[in-house]
Structures are given as C-alpha cells and as structure tokens.
Motif scaffolding. Structure first.
Motif, PDB file in Angstrom:
ATOM      1  N   ILE A  82     -14.410  11.954  -2.326  1.00 16.16           N
ATOM      2  CA  ILE A  82     -13.358  10.950  -2.185  1.00 16.16           C
ATOM      3  C   ILE A  82     -13.646   9.700  -3.008  1.00 16.16           C
ATOM      4  O   ILE A  82     -12.706   9.059  -3.507  1.00 16.16           O
ATOM      5  N   ASN A  83     -14.919   9.330  -3.173  1.00 12.71           N
ATOM      6  CA  ASN A  83     -15.239   8.179  -4.004  1.00 12.71           C
ATOM      7  C   ASN A  83     -15.361   8.559  -5.472  1.00 12.71           C
ATOM      8  O   ASN A  83     -14.989   7.781  -6.356  1.00 12.71           O
ATOM      9  N   VAL A  84     -15.903   9.727  -5.736  1.00 16.16           N
ATOM     10  CA  VAL A  84     -16.012  10.189  -7.122  1.00 16.16           C
ATOM     11  C   VAL A  84     -14.616  10.339  -7.746  1.00 16.16           C
ATOM     12  O   VAL A  84     -14.366   9.877  -8.860  1.00 16.16           O
ATOM     13  N   MET A  85     -13.705  10.971  -7.008  1.00 19.73           N
ATOM     14  CA  MET A  85     -12.360  11.178  -7.544  1.00 19.73           C
ATOM     15  C   MET A  85     -11.633   9.863  -7.775  1.00 19.73           C
ATOM     16  O   MET A  85     -10.838   9.731  -8.700  1.00 19.73           O
ATOM     17  N   TRP A  86     -11.907   8.878  -6.924  1.00 18.28           N
ATOM     18  CA  TRP A  86     -11.257   7.585  -7.093  1.00 18.28           C
ATOM     19  C   TRP A  86     -11.774   6.860  -8.332  1.00 18.28           C
ATOM     20  O   TRP A  86     -11.020   6.173  -9.027  1.00 18.28           O
ATOM     21  N   SER A  87     -13.055   7.014  -8.633  1.00 23.01           N
ATOM     22  CA  SER A  87     -13.681   6.189  -9.659  1.00 23.01           C
ATOM     23  C   SER A  87     -13.620   6.778 -11.068  1.00 23.01           C
ATOM     24  O   SER A  87     -13.829   6.047 -12.042  1.00 23.01           O
ATOM     25  N   ILE A  88     -13.355   8.073 -11.219  1.00 20.49           N
ATOM     26  CA  ILE A  88     -13.377   8.653 -12.562  1.00 20.49           C
ATOM     27  C   ILE A  88     -12.125   8.237 -13.343  1.00 20.49           C
ATOM     28  O   ILE A  88     -11.078   7.936 -12.775  1.00 20.49           O
TER      29      ILE A  88
ATOM     30  N   GLU B 117     -20.533  20.355  -4.659  1.00 23.45           N
ATOM     31  CA  GLU B 117     -20.200  20.882  -5.982  1.00 23.45           C
ATOM     32  C   GLU B 117     -18.916  20.259  -6.534  1.00 23.45           C
ATOM     33  O   GLU B 117     -18.791  20.069  -7.744  1.00 23.45           O
ATOM     34  N   LEU B 118     -17.966  19.939  -5.664  1.00 25.48           N
ATOM     35  CA  LEU B 118     -16.737  19.282  -6.131  1.00 25.48           C
ATOM     36  C   LEU B 118     -17.067  17.936  -6.746  1.00 25.48           C
ATOM     37  O   LEU B 118     -16.553  17.597  -7.824  1.00 25.48           O
ATOM     38  N   SER B 119     -17.927  17.176  -6.106  1.00 22.58           N
ATOM     39  CA  SER B 119     -18.352  15.896  -6.676  1.00 22.58           C
ATOM     40  C   SER B 119     -19.041  16.104  -8.021  1.00 22.58           C
ATOM     41  O   SER B 119     -18.738  15.420  -9.004  1.00 22.58           O
ATOM     42  N   ALA B 120     -19.967  17.048  -8.057  1.00 23.76           N
ATOM     43  CA  ALA B 120     -20.743  17.287  -9.280  1.00 23.76           C
ATOM     44  C   ALA B 120     -19.841  17.687 -10.440  1.00 23.76           C
ATOM     45  O   ALA B 120     -20.023  17.216 -11.567  1.00 23.76           O
ATOM     46  N   LYS B 121     -18.862  18.548 -10.177  1.00 18.25           N
ATOM     47  CA  LYS B 121     -18.006  19.033 -11.256  1.00 18.25           C
ATOM     48  C   LYS B 121     -17.014  17.967 -11.714  1.00 18.25           C
ATOM     49  O   LYS B 121     -16.655  17.904 -12.895  1.00 18.25           O
ATOM     50  N   MET B 122     -16.560  17.136 -10.805  1.00 16.51           N
ATOM     51  CA  MET B 122     -15.688  16.029 -11.205  1.00 16.51           C
ATOM     52  C   MET B 122     -16.443  15.062 -12.111  1.00 16.51           C
ATOM     53  O   MET B 122     -15.930  14.616 -13.142  1.00 16.51           O
ATOM     54  N   VAL B 123     -17.680  14.749 -11.741  1.00 17.43           N
ATOM     55  CA  VAL B 123     -18.497  13.847 -12.554  1.00 17.43           C
ATOM     56  C   VAL B 123     -18.781  14.469 -13.919  1.00 17.43           C
ATOM     57  O   VAL B 123     -18.669  13.805 -14.964  1.00 17.43           O
ATOM     58  N   GLU B 124     -19.135  15.760 -13.918  1.00 23.90           N
ATOM     59  CA  GLU B 124     -19.450  16.435 -15.182  1.00 23.90           C
ATOM     60  C   GLU B 124     -18.242  16.461 -16.106  1.00 23.90           C
ATOM     61  O   GLU B 124     -18.360  16.189 -17.312  1.00 23.90           O
ATOM     62  N   ALA B 125     -17.076  16.787 -15.564  1.00 24.12           N
ATOM     63  CA  ALA B 125     -15.858  16.830 -16.383  1.00 24.12           C
ATOM     64  C   ALA B 125     -15.512  15.446 -16.912  1.00 24.12           C
ATOM     65  O   ALA B 125     -15.072  15.291 -18.055  1.00 24.12           O
ATOM     66  N   ASN B 126     -15.731  14.429 -16.091  1.00 22.69           N
ATOM     67  CA  ASN B 126     -15.410  13.069 -16.506  1.00 22.69           C
ATOM     68  C   ASN B 126     -16.326  12.588 -17.632  1.00 22.69           C
ATOM     69  O   ASN B 126     -15.907  11.823 -18.501  1.00 22.69           O
ATOM     70  N   LYS B 127     -17.569  13.050 -17.628  1.00 23.18           N
ATOM     71  CA  LYS B 127     -18.529  12.638 -18.658  1.00 23.18           C
ATOM     72  C   LYS B 127     -18.376  13.431 -19.949  1.00 23.18           C
ATOM     73  O   LYS B 127     -18.870  13.008 -20.993  1.00 23.18           O
ATOM     74  N   ASP B 128     -17.718  14.571 -19.874  1.00 25.49           N
ATOM     75  CA  ASP B 128     -17.580  15.440 -21.051  1.00 25.49           C
ATOM     76  C   ASP B 128     -16.475  14.903 -21.958  1.00 25.49           C
ATOM     77  O   ASP B 128     -15.298  14.882 -21.571  1.00 25.49           O
ATOM     78  N   PRO B 129     -16.789  14.478 -23.174  1.00 25.99           N
ATOM     79  CA  PRO B 129     -15.765  13.921 -24.058  1.00 25.99           C
ATOM     80  C   PRO B 129     -14.721  14.942 -24.484  1.00 25.99           C
ATOM     81  O   PRO B 129     -13.641  14.565 -24.969  1.00 25.99           O
ATOM     82  N   ASP B 130     -15.028  16.220 -24.315  1.00 23.91           N
ATOM     83  CA  ASP B 130     -14.066  17.259 -24.689  1.00 23.91           C
ATOM     84  C   ASP B 130     -13.039  17.531 -23.600  1.00 23.91           C
ATOM     85  O   ASP B 130     -12.029  18.199 -23.854  1.00 23.91           O
ATOM     86  N   ILE B 131     -13.278  17.046 -22.377  1.00 23.84           N
ATOM     87  CA  ILE B 131     -12.342  17.251 -21.274  1.00 23.84           C
ATOM     88  C   ILE B 131     -11.419  16.043 -21.165  1.00 23.84           C
ATOM     89  O   ILE B 131     -11.869  14.916 -20.982  1.00 23.84           O
ATOM     90  N   ARG B 132     -10.128  16.294 -21.275  1.00 18.70           N
ATOM     91  CA  ARG B 132      -9.168  15.194 -21.249  1.00 18.70           C
ATOM     92  C   ARG B 132      -8.256  15.225 -20.033  1.00 18.70           C
ATOM     93  O   ARG B 132      -7.492  14.285 -19.817  1.00 18.70           O
TER      94      ARG B 132
END
Length: 269
Positions: free
Chosen positions: A99-105, A40-55
C-alpha cells in the motif's frame, strides 16, 4: 533489463516490451493476499519502478476474482503461532508494504479489475492510477461487517476520489458496488466485456509507454504531491522539474518529431 521471476507462484510477473503485467494468482481463494504475495508484490512494484525500460504496470487477478482481501485463514494461523510469544513488539512499520510502495512509485499503474475487489483488494485498486473494469467487476467495502476498518489507505483515498458523502455511504452501509455503479461514481475509468479486459489494458498501457517517460512520471509525482501542497508550492515544484526537462534529449526529440510531423521515439534520457 528484464524483470526477474517471481519468488512465488502466487504472483505472476510478465514483461511485454515496456509494460509489466503483475497477476495475483490464487484463483482458488479469489486471490486472497497471503504473506508471500504481500512481500513479492512490493518487491515487483519496486523493481518495475526502478527499471528504465518499464513505462507502465498492469495489475490484475487470475480467475473470476480480482482480490478478496487479506487471507483471513493465513492471518488466523499467524495469530495462533504468536500466542505465548513474549518478545517485545517491533515498531510499527509499513514502509515496504504494497500500500505504501504503490502510493510512492512514479511509474503509472493500471488496474485491470477482472472480478470482485474486497477489503484490502479494493484498497489496492484505489491505489492504482486508473481502473479498467470488466463487466464482472465489483467493489466490496465490507469492512464494517467484519468489525475492521479499511486499513490500507481506503479511508484516505476514497473520499478524495468520490467525495465525503459518497465514501461515507459506501463504508458505513458496507456496500458492494457492481461495475455500473463504480463507473457512475467515478471509481473506474471504463467498463469493457470480460474477454476484452486485458486487451484494453494493454492498449492503454501501450499508449502511455509511447509517451515521454520523464513527462509521465513527473506528472504523476506532481499530482501525488499536489494533494498536500498549496497551489503556489505546486507550481514552483513544477517549474523546477520543467527546467531540467528542457535540457533532456527527449525534449529535443519531441520538438523534432512535431516539426517533422512524425511519431516521437522517446528514450527516457
């Protein structure tokens, strides 16, 4: 858009205007990471990164600990379940791991370190762009006491953050650093009283969110890529990005706001 609810109570997700707050929520286990939390941590990091409203994203822990590492009890149970399983091994793949998702966003991540961060938990803090530490925060590099290694990026990150000799001292001696020691070594940006931690993190996140998101995210990407690029290559990449940014609505808004002596209102376009 709004972030979707977490699929597990072990990870809490809140959205405050343009800021996402992700909380590790197993306080009774000092937020030891379970399999559900990893996914879920990976999923939420990806979702937040894709959301243009999240800065900006804030990552913190519930209770008195930030994260005590991977859940060894959960890992042990999984090992027992796998005994006698003769299926062929799957290819080793960490692309979807936190660990890879957080690095790449590209969305900035602030870690509000509320307590002890050990093992995997320490690596997660190092993957964040900034670390605001509570006076109760600690970093525990204790892998050598468990006959394991900092498998989650720590051996790559820590020497780049504080230099080889200091990283070697911490890892080889399996040291636990208090908040003051972390600040002295440059592992955290600042220390605040425990009851001011989230307010400070929200203040920093709000300041980030008020800036042009394209500029902030491009700066983060160029900093990340620059770790492996030559100077000439990095400058060339920056100029390519800059050419496109000059054509954006946010560039026009930034210039107008400067000339009109007002606060800019960036839209991300």
């Amino acid at each position: 858009m709004a972030l979707s609810p977490s699929k597990t109570d072990e990870l809490l997700v809140e959205q405050h205007d343009r800021i996402a707050v992700i909380t590790l929520n197993r306080p009774e286990r000092l937020n030891a990471i379970s399999r559900d939390m990893l996914d879920e941590l990976s999923a939420k990091m990806v979702e937040a990164n894709k959301d243009p409203d999240i800065r900006c994203i804030i990552l913190t822990g519930a209770g008195r600990g930030f994260c005590s590492g991977l859940d060894l009890i959960d890992t042990g149970n999984n090992m027992e379940a796998r005994k006698g399983n003769n299926r062929p091994r799957a290819l080793f793949d960490l692309r979807d791991a936190p660990i890879n998702v957080m690095w790449s966003i590209d969305t900035p991540v602030i870690c509000a370190v509320n307590g002890a961060a050990a093992g995997y938990g320490m690596d997660i803090t190092l993957l964040c762009d900034m670390r605001i530490a509570s006076e109760n925060a600690k970093m525990a590099a204790v892998t050598a006491k468990r006959n394991v290694v900092p498998e989650s990026g720590g051996t790559w990150l820590l020497p780049r953050l504080i230099g080889w000799a200091k990283a070697a001292e911490i890892y080889y001696r399996a040291r636990t650093l208090n908040a003051e020691e972390c600040l002295e070594m440059g592992l955290v940006n600042t220390i605040v009283p425990a009851d001011e931690l989230m307010d400070t993190a929200m203040q920093w996140a709000t300041e980030i969110a008020e800036n042009a998101p394209m500029a902030v995210q491009t700066t983060k990407r160029m900093m990340r890529m620059g770790l492996e690029e030559s100077y000439d290559t990095a400058v060339d990449h920056l100029m390519v990005h800059l050419a496109g940014m000059f054509q954006s609505e946010d560039f026009e808004e930034g210039v107008k706001a400067f000339l009109e002596k007002r606060k800019p209102d960036f839209t991300g376009r």
